[in-house]
Motif scaffolding. Structure first.
Motif, mmCIF file in Angstrom:
data_model
loop_
_atom_site.group_PDB
_atom_site.id
_atom_site.type_symbol
_atom_site.label_atom_id
_atom_site.label_comp_id
_atom_site.label_asym_id
_atom_site.label_seq_id
_atom_site.Cartn_x
_atom_site.Cartn_y
_atom_site.Cartn_z
ATOM 1 N N GLU A 201 37.674 41.519 48.875
ATOM 2 C CA GLU A 201 38.998 41.041 48.483
ATOM 3 C C GLU A 201 39.854 42.152 47.906
ATOM 4 O OE1 GLU A 201 40.810 37.856 45.233
ATOM 5 O OE2 GLU A 201 38.712 37.696 45.869
ATOM 6 N N ASN A 202 39.250 43.052 47.127
ATOM 7 C CA ASN A 202 39.971 44.165 46.518
ATOM 8 C C ASN A 202 38.958 45.221 46.076
ATOM 9 O OD1 ASN A 202 38.962 43.314 43.874
ATOM 10 N ND2 ASN A 202 40.516 41.686 44.001
ATOM 11 N N LYS A 203 39.458 46.334 45.568
ATOM 12 C CA LYS A 203 38.551 47.435 45.217
ATOM 13 C C LYS A 203 37.757 47.131 43.950
ATOM 14 C CE LYS A 203 41.497 50.678 42.577
ATOM 15 N NZ LYS A 203 41.974 52.084 42.545
ATOM 16 N N HIS A 204 38.269 46.266 43.087
ATOM 17 C CA HIS A 204 37.506 45.855 41.900
ATOM 18 C C HIS A 204 36.238 45.117 42.322
ATOM 19 C CE1 HIS A 204 36.582 44.502 37.873
ATOM 20 N NE2 HIS A 204 36.628 43.241 38.263
ATOM 21 N N LYS A 205 36.381 44.219 43.295
ATOM 22 C CA LYS A 205 35.206 43.492 43.794
ATOM 23 C C LYS A 205 34.236 44.465 44.472
ATOM 24 C CE LYS A 205 36.003 39.050 42.913
ATOM 25 N NZ LYS A 205 36.457 38.126 43.965
ATOM 26 N N ILE B 179 27.575 56.038 36.160
ATOM 27 C CA ILE B 179 27.742 56.763 34.897
ATOM 28 C C ILE B 179 29.219 56.864 34.514
ATOM 29 C CG2 ILE B 179 27.568 59.056 33.833
ATOM 30 C CD1 ILE B 179 24.891 59.375 35.384
ATOM 31 N N GLY B 180 30.059 57.166 35.481
ATOM 32 C CA GLY B 180 31.472 57.403 35.189
ATOM 33 C C GLY B 180 32.372 56.187 35.275
ATOM 34 N N GLU B 181 31.973 55.185 36.070
ATOM 35 C CA GLU B 181 32.903 54.096 36.376
ATOM 36 C C GLU B 181 32.416 52.698 35.986
ATOM 37 O OE1 GLU B 181 35.687 55.178 37.468
ATOM 38 O OE2 GLU B 181 35.428 56.855 38.844
ATOM 39 N N PHE B 182 31.144 52.547 35.586
ATOM 40 C CA PHE B 182 30.609 51.202 35.389
ATOM 41 C C PHE B 182 31.368 50.403 34.344
ATOM 42 C CE2 PHE B 182 27.396 48.387 33.225
ATOM 43 C CZ PHE B 182 27.410 47.402 34.197
ATOM 44 N N THR B 183 31.803 51.034 33.266
ATOM 45 C CA THR B 183 32.512 50.286 32.217
ATOM 46 C C THR B 183 33.805 49.659 32.740
ATOM 47 O OG1 THR B 183 33.586 52.323 31.456
ATOM 48 C CG2 THR B 183 31.573 51.639 30.315
ATOM 49 N N LYS B 184 34.345 50.214 33.839
ATOM 50 C CA LYS B 184 35.577 49.653 34.407
ATOM 51 C C LYS B 184 35.344 48.296 35.059
ATOM 52 C CE LYS B 184 37.343 54.300 35.044
ATOM 53 N NZ LYS B 184 37.547 55.420 35.969
ATOM 54 N N LYS C 8 40.464 42.093 31.301
ATOM 55 C CA LYS C 8 40.838 40.800 30.737
ATOM 56 C C LYS C 8 40.035 39.665 31.375
ATOM 57 C CE LYS C 8 44.203 41.820 27.816
ATOM 58 N NZ LYS C 8 44.120 41.472 26.369
ATOM 59 N N GLU C 9 39.526 39.898 32.577
ATOM 60 C CA GLU C 9 38.835 38.848 33.333
ATOM 61 C C GLU C 9 37.331 38.837 33.091
ATOM 62 O OE1 GLU C 9 40.781 41.249 34.868
ATOM 63 O OE2 GLU C 9 42.599 40.011 34.779
ATOM 64 N N VAL C 10 36.840 39.645 32.154
ATOM 65 C CA VAL C 10 35.397 39.826 32.011
ATOM 66 C C VAL C 10 34.671 38.518 31.702
ATOM 67 C CG1 VAL C 10 35.604 40.493 29.574
ATOM 68 C CG2 VAL C 10 33.580 41.168 30.889
ATOM 69 N N ASP C 11 35.234 37.671 30.854
ATOM 70 C CA ASP C 11 34.541 36.440 30.487
ATOM 71 C C ASP C 11 34.411 35.495 31.680
ATOM 72 O OD1 ASP C 11 34.174 37.219 27.833
ATOM 73 O OD2 ASP C 11 36.143 36.459 27.238
ATOM 74 N N GLU C 12 35.482 35.391 32.453
ATOM 75 C CA GLU C 12 35.439 34.537 33.638
ATOM 76 C C GLU C 12 34.475 35.106 34.677
ATOM 77 O OE1 GLU C 12 35.912 31.333 35.869
ATOM 78 O OE2 GLU C 12 36.796 31.585 33.875
ATOM 79 N N GLU C 13 34.521 36.420 34.862
ATOM 80 C CA GLU C 13 33.620 37.045 35.838
ATOM 81 C C GLU C 13 32.170 36.956 35.385
ATOM 82 O OE1 GLU C 13 36.716 40.254 37.833
ATOM 83 O OE2 GLU C 13 35.233 40.974 36.384
ATOM 84 N N ASN C 14 31.953 36.999 34.073
ATOM 85 C CA ASN C 14 30.604 36.824 33.553
ATOM 86 C C ASN C 14 30.096 35.417 33.859
ATOM 87 O OD1 ASN C 14 28.242 37.530 32.112
ATOM 88 N ND2 ASN C 14 29.053 36.637 30.242
ATOM 89 N N LYS C 15 30.962 34.421 33.712
ATOM 90 C CA LYS C 15 30.592 33.042 34.044
ATOM 91 C C LYS C 15 30.263 32.901 35.522
ATOM 92 C CE LYS C 15 33.420 30.882 30.429
ATOM 93 N NZ LYS C 15 34.607 30.036 30.158
#
Length: 223
Positions: free
Chosen positions: A67-71, A132-137, A142-149
């Motif tokens: 869907e996008n580069k974040h996914k 190592i460099g990008e995982f925290t991204k 803002k969507e972390v809680d929903e994505e965690n669910k």
């Protein structure tokens, strides 16, 4: 343990992709070259258009997989942690001594990664550098809680939870097993980043490995 190993595989949450990239040559090519391109130019500069140019494919064909580069980054991260968990289970299987088992696990999550030649379309050592460099991204959003669910971080948390159980096996009375386990897993990434970019604020060197530090820390705080 046999049943556990049978259920382990390099699998990724189906919600992270539109079409499973492992099911086609183009999908595997997208994964292979996205790793190389993100490593080359960084995640911020990475686009599906640039990836399409790299693999000589239309940008729209990549959107048929992600869907996008974040996914896509979430997919790569999930694949990585699933692979780490697979290796962690084998490294600790049939080890009866709790401290030895924990030390083996720490070796897996802290070591510098070499390629697994059995998986030809994924360069694990380069993927490790991306993590190592990008995982925290993947989760500082803002969507972390929903994505965690949605279970996007399930495998990462599974790796941490395995180490939590091992710490508790070493000392059931230790009160901070969760904090220590998550510190080891996330801290290992941070220390490798410091070693690469801020060498004067870490003790890591070729002769002073990260596993030794965490094993020493555990022996002094948990035992």
């Amino acid at each position: 343990m046999t049943n556990l190993l049978a259920n382990l595989s390099i699998s990724v949450n189906e919600k992270l992709y539109v079409k499973n990239p492992e099911t086609s040559d183009l999908g595997k090519k997208i994964i292979e070259h996205s790793i190389l391109l993100i490593h080359e130019i960084g995640f911020e500069s990475f686009t599906f258009k640039k990836l399409g140019d790299k693999i000589q494919s239309n940008e729209s064909s990549i959107y048929r997989y992600f869907e996008n580069k974040h996914k896509l980054l979430l997919y790569l991260s999930s694949w990585y942690w699933s692979w780490i968990e697979y290796r962690l289970v084998f490294a600790t299987a049939n080890v009866s001594d709790p401290m030895e088992k924990l030390a083996n696990a720490i070796e897996i999550v802290t070591e510098e990664i070499k390629d697994d030649l059995s998986i030809t379309h994924i360069n694990e050592s380069i993927l490790n550098k991306i993590i190592i460099g990008e995982f925290t991204k993947t989760f500082l959003t803002k969507e972390v809680d929903e994505e965690n669910k949605e279970g996007y971080f399930l495998v990462y948390k599974s790796v941490v939870n395995r180490i939590i159980l091992m710490i508790e096996e070493v000392n059931p009375d230790y009160k901070y097993a969760k904090t220590l386990a998550s510190t080891i897993v996330q801290g290992a990434l941070h220390q490798h980043y410091l070693k690469e970019h801020f060498k004067n604020i870490t003790n890591l060197s070729e002769s002073n490995c990260l596993a030794d530090f965490y094993i020493d820390l555990i022996k002094k705080t948990v035992l």
